[in-house]
Write a protein that holds these residues in place. Structure first.
Motif, PDB file in Angstrom:
ATOM      1  N   ARG A  67       0.727  -0.998  -0.059  1.00 53.27           N
ATOM      2  CA  ARG A  67       0.105  -0.059  -0.109  1.00 53.27           C
ATOM      3  C   ARG A  67       0.763   1.086  -0.097  1.00 53.27           C
ATOM      4  N   ILE A  68       1.777   1.227   0.399  1.00 57.39           N
ATOM      5  CA  ILE A  68       2.612   2.560   1.226  1.00 57.39           C
ATOM      6  C   ILE A  68       3.946   2.718  -0.358  1.00 57.39           C
ATOM      7  N   ILE A  69       3.802   2.003  -1.238  1.00 64.24           N
ATOM      8  CA  ILE A  69       4.368   1.885  -2.522  1.00 64.24           C
ATOM      9  C   ILE A  69       3.926   2.418  -2.705  1.00 64.24           C
ATOM     10  N   ASN A  70       2.541   2.097  -3.520  1.00 70.56           N
ATOM     11  CA  ASN A  70       1.374   2.873  -4.508  1.00 70.56           C
ATOM     12  C   ASN A  70       0.908   4.035  -4.051  1.00 70.56           C
ATOM     13  N   ALA A 124       7.088  13.111   2.977  1.00 70.21           N
ATOM     14  CA  ALA A 124       8.367  13.373   3.611  1.00 70.21           C
ATOM     15  C   ALA A 124       8.908  12.716   4.737  1.00 70.21           C
ATOM     16  N   ILE A 125       7.968  11.932   5.846  1.00 67.99           N
ATOM     17  CA  ILE A 125       7.994  11.163   6.800  1.00 67.99           C
ATOM     18  C   ILE A 125       7.686  10.185   5.598  1.00 67.99           C
ATOM     19  N   SER A 126       8.342   9.621   4.617  1.00 69.29           N
ATOM     20  CA  SER A 126       7.227   8.393   4.141  1.00 69.29           C
ATOM     21  C   SER A 126       8.825   6.889   3.959  1.00 69.29           C
ATOM     22  N   PRO A 127       9.995   7.655   4.036  1.00 63.21           N
ATOM     23  CA  PRO A 127      11.150   7.150   3.475  1.00 63.21           C
ATOM     24  C   PRO A 127      11.839   6.538   5.088  1.00 63.21           C
ATOM     25  N   LEU A 128      11.002   7.028   5.632  1.00 63.56           N
ATOM     26  CA  LEU A 128      11.342   6.798   7.136  1.00 63.56           C
ATOM     27  C   LEU A 128      10.978   5.701   7.764  1.00 63.56           C
ATOM     28  N   LEU A 129       9.863   5.935   7.546  1.00 63.61           N
ATOM     29  CA  LEU A 129       8.411   5.135   7.719  1.00 63.61           C
ATOM     30  C   LEU A 129       8.659   3.390   6.846  1.00 63.61           C
ATOM     31  N   VAL A 130       9.289   3.763   5.971  1.00 61.96           N
ATOM     32  CA  VAL A 130       9.575   2.297   5.123  1.00 61.96           C
ATOM     33  C   VAL A 130      10.907   1.050   5.702  1.00 61.96           C
ATOM     34  N   GLN A 131      11.793   2.311   6.492  1.00 59.52           N
ATOM     35  CA  GLN A 131      13.116   2.012   6.552  1.00 59.52           C
ATOM     36  C   GLN A 131      12.728   1.344   7.918  1.00 59.52           C
ATOM     37  N   THR A 132      12.362   1.748   8.738  1.00 60.92           N
ATOM     38  CA  THR A 132      11.445   1.206  10.086  1.00 60.92           C
ATOM     39  C   THR A 132      10.555  -0.329  10.639  1.00 60.92           C
ATOM     40  N   PHE A 133      10.379   0.154   9.084  1.00 59.80           N
ATOM     41  CA  PHE A 133       8.992  -1.223   8.880  1.00 59.80           C
ATOM     42  C   PHE A 133      10.444  -2.322   8.443  1.00 59.80           C
ATOM     43  N   LYS A 176      11.563  -7.749  -6.000  1.00 54.85           N
ATOM     44  CA  LYS A 176      11.325  -6.841  -6.485  1.00 54.85           C
ATOM     45  C   LYS A 176      10.316  -5.221  -5.738  1.00 54.85           C
ATOM     46  N   LEU A 177      10.013  -6.220  -4.996  1.00 61.17           N
ATOM     47  CA  LEU A 177       9.416  -4.994  -4.021  1.00 61.17           C
ATOM     48  C   LEU A 177      10.648  -3.739  -3.145  1.00 61.17           C
ATOM     49  N   ILE A 178      11.604  -4.121  -3.369  1.00 63.17           N
ATOM     50  CA  ILE A 178      12.580  -3.037  -2.349  1.00 63.17           C
ATOM     51  C   ILE A 178      13.577  -2.944  -4.415  1.00 63.17           C
ATOM     52  N   SER A 179      13.109  -3.360  -4.992  1.00 61.35           N
ATOM     53  CA  SER A 179      13.450  -2.784  -6.112  1.00 61.35           C
ATOM     54  C   SER A 179      13.182  -1.462  -7.137  1.00 61.35           C
ATOM     55  N   VAL A 180      11.437  -1.950  -6.600  1.00 61.04           N
ATOM     56  CA  VAL A 180      11.021  -0.512  -6.910  1.00 61.04           C
ATOM     57  C   VAL A 180      10.849   0.485  -5.975  1.00 61.04           C
ATOM     58  N   LEU A 181      11.273   0.646  -4.829  1.00 64.62           N
ATOM     59  CA  LEU A 181      12.070   1.597  -3.642  1.00 64.62           C
ATOM     60  C   LEU A 181      13.209   1.912  -4.416  1.00 64.62           C
ATOM     61  N   ALA A 182      13.932   1.419  -4.971  1.00 70.34           N
ATOM     62  CA  ALA A 182      14.879   1.960  -4.969  1.00 70.34           C
ATOM     63  C   ALA A 182      15.086   2.388  -6.506  1.00 70.34           C
ATOM     64  N   GLY A 228      10.044  17.301  -1.328  1.00 72.79           N
ATOM     65  CA  GLY A 228      10.519  17.876  -0.277  1.00 72.79           C
ATOM     66  C   GLY A 228      12.365  18.074  -0.321  1.00 72.79           C
ATOM     67  N   SER A 229      12.669  19.016   0.299  1.00 69.64           N
ATOM     68  CA  SER A 229      13.999  19.706   0.681  1.00 69.64           C
ATOM     69  C   SER A 229      14.045  18.946   2.310  1.00 69.64           C
ATOM     70  N   SER A 230      13.369  18.986   3.210  1.00 72.88           N
ATOM     71  CA  SER A 230      13.255  19.121   5.152  1.00 72.88           C
ATOM     72  C   SER A 230      14.318  18.113   5.149  1.00 72.88           C
ATOM     73  N   PRO A 231      14.999  18.667   6.467  1.00 68.19           N
ATOM     74  CA  PRO A 231      15.590  17.352   6.890  1.00 68.19           C
ATOM     75  C   PRO A 231      15.250  16.145   7.013  1.00 68.19           C
ATOM     76  N   LEU A 232      13.813  16.065   7.623  1.00 68.94           N
ATOM     77  CA  LEU A 232      13.464  14.614   7.586  1.00 68.94           C
ATOM     78  C   LEU A 232      13.471  14.090   6.417  1.00 68.94           C
ATOM     79  N   ALA A 233      13.177  14.538   4.861  1.00 66.92           N
ATOM     80  CA  ALA A 233      13.191  14.254   4.045  1.00 66.92           C
ATOM     81  C   ALA A 233      14.380  13.667   2.716  1.00 66.92           C
ATOM     82  N   VAL A 234      15.211  14.645   3.387  1.00 67.70           N
ATOM     83  CA  VAL A 234      16.832  14.585   2.805  1.00 67.70           C
ATOM     84  C   VAL A 234      17.217  13.399   3.885  1.00 67.70           C
ATOM     85  N   ALA A 235      17.366  13.019   5.356  1.00 70.19           N
ATOM     86  CA  ALA A 235      17.625  12.389   5.647  1.00 70.19           C
ATOM     87  C   ALA A 235      17.042  10.745   5.508  1.00 70.19           C
TER      88      ALA A 235
END
Length: 442
Positions: free
Chosen positions: A356-359, A364-373, A391-397, A406-413
Motif C-alpha cells: 500500500r505505501i509503495i502505491n 517527507a516522512i515516508s522513507p523513514l517509515l519504510v526503513q523502520t518497517f 522485486k518490491l525492494i527494487s521498486v523502492l530503489a 521536499g527538501s526538509s531535513p526529515l525528507a533528505v535524511a
C-alpha cells in the motif's frame, strides 16, 4: 642572814657576766684601734679634675654621627618595609583584580553563551513549529489508488470502533463503582507488567500469563472488553515512549501481544484501534487537512501533539513517535508461531502495508517509515516472500525514493538512510537484522 646571802649571790652572778663581756669585747676593741691607726697613716691623693681634649670632642662627634647613621638606617629600613608591604599589597590587589576580571569575563561569556543557546533553541523551536505548521497547512487531499482507498476505509472502521468504546462501553464502566474500581486496580498491574518487560522468553511468558490471568478474572464481557482496551493502550503507549529511541524494544512487546492474542483474539482489533488513533501510518494513511477542518482537529487526527508552550511538536519528534508505534506493528506481523499456536496477526498484514505505501504518493516522512518497517520485519518477509520481496525492494530503489519530494531535513535524511539500507541489501543479498529480533530463551 638568808636575805644577805641572796644579795651576795646576785652580785656575784652580775660580776661574772660583765667579766665575760669584757673578755669578748676587748680583742675587738684592740683590732679596731689598730685599724684606725693604719688608716691614719695612709695618704690618699684627690683625683685631678678632667680636662676636655680635642680627642674627646672627635669621639663625641663620631659617636653622634654613628647614632645619626643608625637612626637614618632604621628610618630607611622602616620605609623600605612599608614600601615592600605596599608593593606586595598592590601585587595581591592586581592578582585579585585580574582574577575578578577573569571571573567576570567568564560569567559574561557564560551568560552570553546561555543567551545565544536560548535564542538558538527558541529559533530552532520556532523554525520546527513553522515547518510543522506549514506541513499541516499545505496538506491537501490527494488522489489515491484503490489500495489507499481500502486503507482509508479500514482506518474509518477502527475509528468507529474507538467511538463505540468511548461512547458506549466507557460510560457503562464508569457508572458501576465495582467495575470501575476493578478496572482501575487491574490497569495498574497491566501497566507495571508491560513497563518492566525484558528481552527474555521466560520473562515475556510470565508477563503474558499475568495479563491473561487478569483478563480471565473479569466479572463480565464488558469488563473484559474494557480491560483488553487497556492492555492495548498500555502496549501502544510503551512503544510510543520506549521503542521510538530503542527499536529492539518492540520485540518483547510484540511477543507479549501475540501470546495474549492467542488466548484473546479481540486484542488484535483493540491494538489496531489504539494504533490508528495515535499513528495513522500503520494503515497506512496520510492524513490530509480537509476543507473547513480546523487545525486542532487535523493535528489530533494526524497524531500530532502540542508541547508545554502550546506549540505543535517538531517534525523530528513527531516522526520519532510515529516510528516507535509502527515498529510495534511491524514486530507483531513478523512474529512466528509461538508454542505451536499461530500468530493471530500474521505476516501477510505486513505485505499489505508495504504494498500500500509503495502505491501511494510519498510524503517527507515516508522513507523513514519504510526503513523502520524493513529493519524490524524485513528479514522475516524476505524469508516468506522471497523474489516478490526482492522485486518490491527494487521498486523502492528505482522509482519510489526519487518520487519523494521536499527538501526538509526529515525528507533528505530519510531518503539518504533508506538508500544506504537498500544498497546494503543489494550487495549482501540479505536484510540487516535489527538488534533484539531473536529473543533470549531466559
Amino acid at each position: 642572814a638568808q636575805v644577805r646571802l641572796s644579795g651576795v649571790a646576785k652580785d656575784k652572778t652580775q660580776h661574772t657576766r660583765v667579766s665575760a663581756c669584757q673578755a669578748y669585747a676587748h680583742p675587738i676593741q684592740r683590732e679596731l684601734e689598730e685599724t684606725r691607726l693604719f688608716l691614719s697613716k695612709l695618704s690618699v691623693d684627690k683625683p685631678a679634675p678632667l680636662i676636655k681634649s680635642d680627642v674627646d670632642e672627635n669621639v663625641a662627634d663620631t659617636l653622634a654621627k654613628v647614632e645619626q647613621m643608625r637612626h637614618d638606617f632604621e628610618n630607611q629600613r622602616e620605609q623600605k618595609k612599608k614600601a615592600d608591604e605596599a608593593e606586595k599589597a598592590e601585587a595581591v590587589k592586581k592578582v585579585e583584580d585580574a582574577k575578578q576580571a577573569e571571573e567576570t569575563k567568564k560569567a559574561e561569556a557564560t551568560k552570553k553563551a546561555a543567551e545565544e543557546a536560548k535564542q538558538a533553541e527558541e529559533a530552532e523551536k520556532a523554525k520546527q513549529a513553522e515547518e510543522a505548521k506549514q506541513a499541516i497547512e499545505q496538506s491537501k487531499p490527494i488522489e489515491t489508488p484503490t489500495t489507499s482507498e481500502q486503507a482509508v476505509l479500514l482506518a474509518k472502521r477502527y475509528r468507529d470502533m474507538y467511538s463505540e468504546l468511548m461512547n458506549d462501553l466507557a460510560p457503562k464502566i464508569r457508572a458501576d463503582p465495582q467495575k470501575r474500581a476493578h478496572c482501575f486496580k487491574q490497569r495498574g498491574l497491566v501497566t507495571r507488567g508491560v513497563g518492566q518487560l525484558k528481552d527474555s522468553w521466560e520473562f515475556i511468558g510470565r508477563t503474558a500469563d499475568s495479563i491473561k490471568s487478569i483478563l480471565s478474572a473479569s466479572a463480565s464481557a464488558d469488563v473484559q472488553d474494557w480491560m483488553l482496551n487497556l492492555v492495548a493502550k498500555s502496549l501502544v503507549k510503551q512503544a510510543e515512549r520506549e521503542v521510538s529511541v530503542a527499536p529492539h524494544a518492540a520485540y518483547p512487546l510484540a511477543a507479549t501481544a501475540v501470546l495474549v492474542m492467542q488466548a484473546y483474539p479481540k486484542l488484535s482489533d483493540m491494538l489496531m484501534i489504539r494504533l490508528v488513533k495515535k499513528c495513522p501510518f500503520v494503515v497506512p494513511q496520510y492524513m490530509a487537512k480537509q476543507p473547513g477542518q480546523n487545525t486542532d482537529d487535523f493535528i489530533k487526527a494526524a497524531g500530532y501533539r502540542r508541547n508545554d508552550d502550546g506549540d505543535i511538536e517538531s517534525e523530528g519528534i513527531y516522526a520519532e513517535r510515529m516510528t516507535g508505534m509502527l515498529a510495534l506493528f511491524a514486530a507483531i506481523v513478523q512474529m512466528p508461531d509461538i508454542g505451536g499456536q499461530p500468530n493471530p496477526f500474521p505476516v501477510h498484514h505486513g505485505w499489505t502495508w508495504l504494498a500500500r505505501i509503495i502505491n501511494m504518493p510519498p510524503r517527507a516522512i515516508s522513507p523513514l517509515l519504510v526503513q523502520t518497517f524493513l529493519s524490524v520485519a524485513g528479514p522475516t518477509m524476505l524469508g516468506v516472500y522471497g523474489r516478490q520481496m526482492d522485486k518490491l525492494i527494487s521498486v523502492l530503489a528505482t522509482t519510489w525514493i526519487d518520487s519523494v519530494a521536499g527538501s526538509s531535513p526529515l525528507a533528505v535524511a530519510g531518503k539518504s538512510n533508506l538508500t544506504t539500507f537498500i544498497n546494503e541489501y543489494r550487495s549482501s543479498g540479505s536484510i540487516r537484522e535489527c538488534k533484539g529480533r531473536v529473543i533470549k530463551t531466559r
